[in-house]
Design an enzyme around this catalytic site. Structure first.
Site, short mmCIF file in Angstrom:
data_model
loop_
_atom_site.label_atom_id
_atom_site.label_comp_id
_atom_site.label_asym_id
_atom_site.label_seq_id
_atom_site.Cartn_x
_atom_site.Cartn_y
_atom_site.Cartn_z
N ASP A 10 -14.34 -5.14 3.62
CA ASP A 10 -14.16 -5.01 2.17
C ASP A 10 -14.87 -3.74 1.72
O ASP A 10 -16.10 -3.69 1.68
CB ASP A 10 -14.73 -6.24 1.46
CG ASP A 10 -14.53 -6.16 -0.05
OD1 ASP A 10 -14.10 -5.09 -0.56
OD2 ASP A 10 -14.82 -7.16 -0.73
N ILE A 39 0.76 5.65 0.94
CA ILE A 39 0.02 6.85 1.31
C ILE A 39 0.03 7.70 0.04
O ILE A 39 1.07 7.88 -0.59
CB ILE A 39 0.66 7.59 2.52
CG1 ILE A 39 -0.08 8.91 2.80
CG2 ILE A 39 2.15 7.83 2.35
CD1 ILE A 39 0.35 9.58 4.13
N SER A 40 -1.14 8.16 -0.37
CA SER A 40 -1.25 8.92 -1.62
C SER A 40 -0.48 10.23 -1.51
O SER A 40 -0.15 10.69 -0.41
CB SER A 40 -2.71 9.22 -1.93
OG SER A 40 -3.43 8.03 -2.05
N ALA A 75 0.85 -1.20 0.00
CA ALA A 75 0.00 0.00 0.00
C ALA A 75 0.89 1.24 0.00
O ALA A 75 2.08 1.18 0.33
CB ALA A 75 -0.90 -0.01 1.23
N HIS A 116 -9.05 -3.27 4.38
CA HIS A 116 -9.24 -4.73 4.39
C HIS A 116 -8.03 -5.48 4.94
O HIS A 116 -8.11 -6.69 5.12
CB HIS A 116 -9.67 -5.25 3.01
CG HIS A 116 -8.61 -5.20 1.96
ND1 HIS A 116 -8.69 -5.96 0.81
CD2 HIS A 116 -7.46 -4.48 1.87
CE1 HIS A 116 -7.62 -5.69 0.07
NE2 HIS A 116 -6.87 -4.81 0.68
#
Ligand code: SAH
Length: 241
Positions: free
Chosen positions: A150, A59-60, A57, A117
């Site tokens: 989800d 962090i944007s 993942a 999730h």
């Protein structure tokens, strides 16, 4: 411009985002100033770029978070028509945007739920937010919660008096990972009126994605606007252990 906003401190970064027009409203600037990105991004926190946070993942980038908040703003802040806004942050990851959104919903019963999730990321989001006194206050007041679920199915809130408002629907939904479609369950959970900010894979395939602003009006009529091209990690099944 998007990538020109990097700074040497949190204040620098946010001032640069404001100067470059990525943050437009003073209330958005104030909210971002209250959240230190160093509590959420393990490396280069004041660069205007995405950073890895583990579990595949990221962090944007700050300018993406700014754009999300600017677009959702009318549905995130309290107003006579919507005194206690309820917002969903799907794919909450680091927890950064969940925190910024919680600064905006106000203390009059508004709340943000971050849905992630991957359980360790859910925990990381909450842990990150506990690093600041302000974050702890918002968590302890129930103004923000992180849950495991989800996100393609939204979140049906049964805790914390969450079933307030229009049947527990969400005034604002932010989706932080690229969806294969505007998932019907998410759309069904959007309040009327309400707004969703969602990156979606292009229909033509090829791996391109665009952010869509999906509005539901007071009569339940849905309109969609394509905003800009992006590169997000996909909204998927959780990886198998
Ligand atoms: N807004 C976050 C973005 C994190 S990246 C931030 O800026 O920190 C996208 C996140 O979406 C990842 O944490 C990933 O684990 C999560 N994700 C992917 N598919 C998901 C799903 N089906 N439901 C919930 N979260 C999901």
């Amino acid at each position: 411009m998007a990538w020109r906003s990097s700074g040497g401190s949190n204040r620098d970064l946010i001032e640069n985002l404001f100067r470059n027009g990525m943050i437009k409203h003073l209330e958005v600037k104030e909210a971002f100033l209250k959240v230190d990105r160093a509590h959420y991004a393990p490396s280069h926190p004041y660069d205007d770029s995405p950073q890895p946070i583990g579990h595949h993942a990221t962090i944007s980038a700050p300018h993406m978070h700014a754009s999300a908040v600017e677009n959702l703003l009318p549905f995130l802040t309290p107003s006579p028509a919507r005194p206690a806004p309820r917002a969903l942050d799907i794919g909450s990851g680091s927890g950064y945007l969940t925190h910024v959104m919680a600064e905006l919903v106000g203390g009059g019963g508004g709340a943000v739920v971050g849905v992630e999730h991957i359980a360790p990321l859910r925990d990381m989001g909450e842990r990150n937010m506990r690093k600041s006194e302000d974050g702890r206050r918002l968590l302890d007041a129930g103004r923000v919660r992180f849950v495991v679920g989800d996100g393609r199915r939204g979140w049906v809130d049964t805790e914390g008096g969450g079933l307030k408002g229009e049947g527990g629907k969400w005034d604002a939904i932010h989706v932080g990972a690229a969806a294969a479609e505007v998932h019907p369950e998410l759309l069904a959970q959007l309040a009327s009126p309400g707004r969703m900010f969602i990156p979606v894979d292009d229909e033509l395939g090829g791996g391109d994605q665009h952010v869509w602003c999906v509005d539901k009006d007071g009569e339940g009529v849905v309109t969609k606007r394509r905003l800009f091209g992006v590169r997000y990690v996909p909204l998927t099944d959780p990886p198998s252990e």
